[in-house]
Scaffold this active site. Structure first.
Site, PDB file in Angstrom:
ATOM      1  N   TYR A  58       0.848  -1.197   0.000  1.00  0.00           N
ATOM      2  CA  TYR A  58       0.000   0.000   0.000  1.00  0.00           C
ATOM      3  C   TYR A  58       0.888   1.253   0.000  1.00  0.00           C
ATOM      4  O   TYR A  58       1.749   1.421   0.858  1.00  0.00           O
ATOM      5  CB  TYR A  58      -0.957   0.012   1.191  1.00  0.00           C
ATOM      6  CG  TYR A  58      -2.040  -1.049   1.123  1.00  0.00           C
ATOM      7  CD1 TYR A  58      -2.211  -1.845  -0.012  1.00  0.00           C
ATOM      8  CD2 TYR A  58      -2.897  -1.256   2.190  1.00  0.00           C
ATOM      9  CE1 TYR A  58      -3.202  -2.812  -0.068  1.00  0.00           C
ATOM     10  CE2 TYR A  58      -3.890  -2.234   2.137  1.00  0.00           C
ATOM     11  CZ  TYR A  58      -4.029  -3.005   1.009  1.00  0.00           C
ATOM     12  OH  TYR A  58      -5.005  -3.978   0.955  1.00  0.00           O
ATOM     13  N   HIS A 130      -0.941 -11.984   0.505  1.00  0.00           N
ATOM     14  CA  HIS A 130      -1.816 -11.034  -0.189  1.00  0.00           C
ATOM     15  C   HIS A 130      -2.532 -11.680  -1.381  1.00  0.00           C
ATOM     16  O   HIS A 130      -3.728 -11.514  -1.569  1.00  0.00           O
ATOM     17  CB  HIS A 130      -0.982  -9.836  -0.653  1.00  0.00           C
ATOM     18  CG  HIS A 130      -1.779  -8.582  -0.824  1.00  0.00           C
ATOM     19  ND1 HIS A 130      -1.224  -7.338  -0.671  1.00  0.00           N
ATOM     20  CD2 HIS A 130      -3.075  -8.361  -1.135  1.00  0.00           C
ATOM     21  CE1 HIS A 130      -2.161  -6.422  -0.885  1.00  0.00           C
ATOM     22  NE2 HIS A 130      -3.285  -7.013  -1.168  1.00  0.00           N
ATOM     23  N   ARG A 131      -1.760 -12.352  -2.211  1.00  0.00           N
ATOM     24  CA  ARG A 131      -2.335 -13.115  -3.320  1.00  0.00           C
ATOM     25  C   ARG A 131      -1.507 -14.369  -3.498  1.00  0.00           C
ATOM     26  O   ARG A 131      -0.317 -14.369  -3.199  1.00  0.00           O
ATOM     27  CB  ARG A 131      -2.352 -12.301  -4.624  1.00  0.00           C
ATOM     28  CG  ARG A 131      -3.443 -11.259  -4.656  1.00  0.00           C
ATOM     29  CD  ARG A 131      -3.555 -10.568  -6.006  1.00  0.00           C
ATOM     30  NE  ARG A 131      -4.560  -9.522  -5.952  1.00  0.00           N
ATOM     31  CZ  ARG A 131      -5.862  -9.680  -6.220  1.00  0.00           C
ATOM     32  NH1 ARG A 131      -6.308 -10.860  -6.625  1.00  0.00           N
ATOM     33  NH2 ARG A 131      -6.714  -8.686  -6.118  1.00  0.00           N
ATOM     34  N   SER A 160      -5.462 -13.773   1.618  1.00  0.00           N
ATOM     35  CA  SER A 160      -6.330 -12.841   0.908  1.00  0.00           C
ATOM     36  C   SER A 160      -6.378 -13.248  -0.553  1.00  0.00           C
ATOM     37  O   SER A 160      -5.354 -13.677  -1.107  1.00  0.00           O
ATOM     38  CB  SER A 160      -5.755 -11.429   1.050  1.00  0.00           C
ATOM     39  OG  SER A 160      -6.514 -10.525   0.296  1.00  0.00           O
ATOM     40  N   ASN A 161      -7.546 -13.098  -1.166  1.00  0.00           N
ATOM     41  CA  ASN A 161      -7.713 -13.426  -2.586  1.00  0.00           C
ATOM     42  C   ASN A 161      -7.313 -14.867  -2.887  1.00  0.00           C
ATOM     43  O   ASN A 161      -6.783 -15.163  -3.951  1.00  0.00           O
ATOM     44  CB  ASN A 161      -6.887 -12.467  -3.453  1.00  0.00           C
ATOM     45  CG  ASN A 161      -7.256 -11.027  -3.195  1.00  0.00           C
ATOM     46  OD1 ASN A 161      -8.399 -10.626  -3.379  1.00  0.00           O
ATOM     47  ND2 ASN A 161      -6.299 -10.223  -2.746  1.00  0.00           N
ATOM     48  N   SER A 212     -13.136  -3.735  -0.186  1.00  0.00           N
ATOM     49  CA  SER A 212     -13.992  -2.909  -1.062  1.00  0.00           C
ATOM     50  C   SER A 212     -15.479  -3.174  -0.828  1.00  0.00           C
ATOM     51  O   SER A 212     -16.219  -3.508  -1.770  1.00  0.00           O
ATOM     52  CB  SER A 212     -13.615  -3.098  -2.540  1.00  0.00           C
ATOM     53  OG  SER A 212     -12.376  -2.490  -2.817  1.00  0.00           O
ATOM     54  N   GLY A 216     -15.331  -0.143  -3.968  1.00  0.00           N
ATOM     55  CA  GLY A 216     -14.354   0.914  -4.237  1.00  0.00           C
ATOM     56  C   GLY A 216     -14.997   2.293  -4.311  1.00  0.00           C
ATOM     57  O   GLY A 216     -14.417   3.217  -4.864  1.00  0.00           O
ATOM     58  N   ARG A 267     -16.548  10.146   7.829  1.00  0.00           N
ATOM     59  CA  ARG A 267     -17.135   8.920   7.247  1.00  0.00           C
ATOM     60  C   ARG A 267     -16.699   7.667   8.004  1.00  0.00           C
ATOM     61  O   ARG A 267     -17.465   6.715   8.131  1.00  0.00           O
ATOM     62  CB  ARG A 267     -16.734   8.809   5.776  1.00  0.00           C
ATOM     63  CG  ARG A 267     -17.409   9.847   4.907  1.00  0.00           C
ATOM     64  CD  ARG A 267     -16.967   9.700   3.483  1.00  0.00           C
ATOM     65  NE  ARG A 267     -17.485  10.765   2.654  1.00  0.00           N
ATOM     66  CZ  ARG A 267     -16.977  11.127   1.488  1.00  0.00           C
ATOM     67  NH1 ARG A 267     -15.930  10.494   1.010  1.00  0.00           N
ATOM     68  NH2 ARG A 267     -17.518  12.102   0.796  1.00  0.00           N
TER      69      ARG A 267
HETATM   70  N1  LIG Z   1      -6.748  -7.820  -0.061  1.00  0.00           N
HETATM   71  C1  LIG Z   1      -6.811  -7.064  -1.131  1.00  0.00           C
HETATM   72  O1  LIG Z   1      -6.380  -7.443  -2.229  1.00  0.00           O
HETATM   73  C2  LIG Z   1      -7.437  -5.706  -1.003  1.00  0.00           C
HETATM   74  C3  LIG Z   1      -7.720  -4.950  -2.149  1.00  0.00           C
HETATM   75  C4  LIG Z   1      -8.314  -3.697  -1.976  1.00  0.00           C
HETATM   76  C5  LIG Z   1      -8.615  -3.242  -0.691  1.00  0.00           C
HETATM   77  N2  LIG Z   1      -8.299  -4.001   0.405  1.00  0.00           N
HETATM   78  C6  LIG Z   1      -8.600  -3.550   1.780  1.00  0.00           C
HETATM   79  O2  LIG Z   1      -9.945  -3.117   1.848  1.00  0.00           O
HETATM   80  C7  LIG Z   1      -9.987  -1.775   2.316  1.00  0.00           C
HETATM   81  C8  LIG Z   1     -11.190  -1.081   1.743  1.00  0.00           C
HETATM   82  O3  LIG Z   1     -11.128  -1.053   0.316  1.00  0.00           O
HETATM   83  P1  LIG Z   1     -11.699   0.200  -0.457  1.00  0.00           P
HETATM   84  O4  LIG Z   1     -10.971   1.418  -0.042  1.00  0.00           O
HETATM   85  O5  LIG Z   1     -11.745  -0.141  -1.894  1.00  0.00           O
HETATM   86  O6  LIG Z   1     -13.179   0.254   0.197  1.00  0.00           O
HETATM   87  P2  LIG Z   1     -14.557   0.874  -0.274  1.00  0.00           P
HETATM   88  O7  LIG Z   1     -15.236   1.228   1.013  1.00  0.00           O
HETATM   89  O8  LIG Z   1     -15.253  -0.044  -1.194  1.00  0.00           O
HETATM   90  O9  LIG Z   1     -14.222   2.206  -1.078  1.00  0.00           O
HETATM   91  C9  LIG Z   1     -13.641   3.306  -0.438  1.00  0.00           C
HETATM   92  C10 LIG Z   1     -13.789   4.489  -1.350  1.00  0.00           C
HETATM   93  O10 LIG Z   1     -15.145   4.940  -1.277  1.00  0.00           O
HETATM   94  C11 LIG Z   1     -15.151   6.326  -1.001  1.00  0.00           C
HETATM   95  N3  LIG Z   1     -16.285   6.672  -0.156  1.00  0.00           N
HETATM   96  C12 LIG Z   1     -16.633   6.156   1.035  1.00  0.00           C
HETATM   97  N4  LIG Z   1     -17.743   6.752   1.523  1.00  0.00           N
HETATM   98  C13 LIG Z   1     -18.102   7.658   0.612  1.00  0.00           C
HETATM   99  C14 LIG Z   1     -19.177   8.571   0.529  1.00  0.00           C
HETATM  100  N5  LIG Z   1     -20.097   8.660   1.501  1.00  0.00           N
HETATM  101  N6  LIG Z   1     -19.261   9.356  -0.564  1.00  0.00           N
HETATM  102  C15 LIG Z   1     -18.341   9.271  -1.544  1.00  0.00           C
HETATM  103  N7  LIG Z   1     -17.286   8.420  -1.523  1.00  0.00           N
HETATM  104  C16 LIG Z   1     -17.175   7.624  -0.453  1.00  0.00           C
HETATM  105  C17 LIG Z   1     -13.871   6.592  -0.245  1.00  0.00           C
HETATM  106  O11 LIG Z   1     -13.520   7.952  -0.368  1.00  0.00           O
HETATM  107  P3  LIG Z   1     -13.120   8.834   0.948  1.00  0.00           P
HETATM  108  O12 LIG Z   1     -11.822   8.307   1.428  1.00  0.00           O
HETATM  109  O13 LIG Z   1     -13.034  10.221   0.402  1.00  0.00           O
HETATM  110  O14 LIG Z   1     -14.231   8.681   1.949  1.00  0.00           O
HETATM  111  C18 LIG Z   1     -12.909   5.663  -0.947  1.00  0.00           C
HETATM  112  O15 LIG Z   1     -12.384   6.277  -2.110  1.00  0.00           O
HETATM  113  C19 LIG Z   1      -8.620  -1.208   1.908  1.00  0.00           C
HETATM  114  O16 LIG Z   1      -8.235  -0.075   2.651  1.00  0.00           O
HETATM  115  C20 LIG Z   1      -7.729  -2.379   2.204  1.00  0.00           C
HETATM  116  O17 LIG Z   1      -7.456  -2.466   3.588  1.00  0.00           O
HETATM  117  C21 LIG Z   1      -7.726  -5.225   0.253  1.00  0.00           C
END
Ligand SMILES: NC(=O)c1ccc[n+]([C@@H]2O[C@H](COP(=O)([O-])OP(=O)(O)OC[C@H]3O[C@@H](n4cnc5c(N)ncnc54)[C@H](OP(=O)(O)O)[C@@H]3O)[C@@H](O)[C@H]2O)c1
Length: 297
Positions: A58, A130-131, A160-161, A212, A216, A267
């Site tokens: 990250y 991770h993968r 993960s994955n 996600s 996302g 948020r």
């Molecule tokens: N294992 C893997 O391969 C893998 C892959 C991806 C992610 N992850 C993990 O999963 C976590 C979450 O993933 P993600 O960040 O994709 O989660 P997500 O909750 O699906 O998406 C987050 C995005 O949504 C936006 N958002 C949230 N609330 C909002 C609202 N009310 N209005 C507008 N936009 C909003 C956020 O922006 P703001 O920040 O501006 O609120 C951010 O850009 C990561 O941090 C990581 O720890 C793991």
């Protein structure tokens, strides 16, 4: 009619001794100043979140670079040593750009040491592959992970994955349980309902961390039919579509732990609203069908 209610209680992380909150906070999108990171950590703790998910990769592709998110988080922890006591820290290794995957024993040993230094902690609570690295035999991955546990560098192991078959192959060579699996899961990505990930988790007492959970951020777009249903559900409980999306994942019987991805303290704090939102079966399946765009047979 039976209500589907999120389990609001802290719970053991799979078959580990770690106790975690029903929600996690993730650092895939982490950047900014140490003060900004501290504000997000405080918001997460205020929301009752004790599980913090990061990865060595990250930061890659952003100005902070590979390892940057762990380092930034570590700097915030270094400013207030008491924070560490409240947290279960999860990180990951095995994606090594430009090489897609490396889970060789030598790589994992070095990667774990580097993560410990960046995080400024003596032990990582949950260490996740991770993968899947197709070119490392699971026996070699298992041996490397076993050495990390036995050296006291990591407390518990996760993936993960990974498909259920990949998880099982790794577990076959491990003396320690794989306590968590981390698939992408949301109304927009329901494959874990069908591919055995959630069934395996329930059958083998493996915790599920959903990445996600808003697709996302796509579920914040009110023009999406699933987002509209989520907003309706949230508003019935004085909350928004985001909280409803988190709750939607949580009420699955695998007691899924969604990883909140927002980097906005307001948020992050509001994620706790998810714990109040209940579902009927009809409402839950309506969101699933709106998310996939397909009627269930
Ligand atoms: N294992 C893997 O391969 C893998 C892959 C991806 C992610 N992850 C993990 O999963 C976590 C979450 O993933 P993600 O960040 O994709 O989660 P997500 O909750 O699906 O998406 C987050 C995005 O949504 C936006 N958002 C949230 N609330 C909002 C609202 N009310 N209005 C507008 N936009 C909003 C956020 O922006 P703001 O920040 O501006 O609120 C951010 O850009 C990561 O941090 C990581 O720890 C793991």
């Amino acid at each position: 009619m039976t209500q589907l209610i999120p389990d609001r209680q802290p719970r053991r992380l799979g078959r580990s001794d770690l106790v975690v909150s029903p929600l996690a906070w993730g650092m895939w999108r982490l950047e900014g100043s140490v003060a900004e990171v501290r504000a997000r950590i405080d918001a997460a703790l205020a929301a009752g979140i004790t599980l913090f998910d990061t990865a060595d990769i990250y930061g890659f592709g952003s100005p902070i670079g590979f390892g940057g998110a762990e380092a930034l988080f570590g700097r915030a922890l270094a400013e207030d040593r008491s924070l560490r006591d409240w947290m279960v820290i999860a990180t990951k290794a095995g994606i090594t750009p430009p090489r897609p995957y490396d889970s060789s024993a030598a790589y994992l040993a070095a990667a774990c040491d580097a993560s410990l230094v960046r995080l400024g902690t003596e032990v990582i609570d949950l260490y996740q592959i991770h993968r899947r690295d197709f070119l490392t035999h699971p026996q070699e991955v298992a041996a490397a992970l076993t050495r990390l546990v036995e050296a006291g560098k990591v407390r518990a192991l996760g993936v993960s994955n990974h498909s259920p078959a990949e998880l099982s192959a790794l577990q076959r060579f491990l003396g320690h349980p794989i306590v968590s699996t981390q698939p992408e899961f949301s109304p927009l990505r329901v494959a874990p309902l069908y591919d055995g990930t959630l069934d395996q988790a329930m059958a083998e007492e493996i915790a599920v961390l959903a990445w996600s959970p808003l697709g996302g951020g796509r579920l914040t777009d009110s023009s999406h039919p699933a987002a509209r249903l989520l907003a309706e559900q949230g508003s019935a409980y004085g909350a928004d579509a985001v909280a409803a999306a988190l709750s939607w994942a949580m009420v699955h019987p695998a007691r899924i732990i969604p990883i909140v991805g927002s980097q906005n303290p307001v948020r992050i704090r509001a994620a706790a609203d998810a714990l109040r939102i209940e579902w009927t079966r009809d409402q839950w399946y309506a969101v699933m069908q709106a998310g996939t765009g397909e009627a269930l047979p």
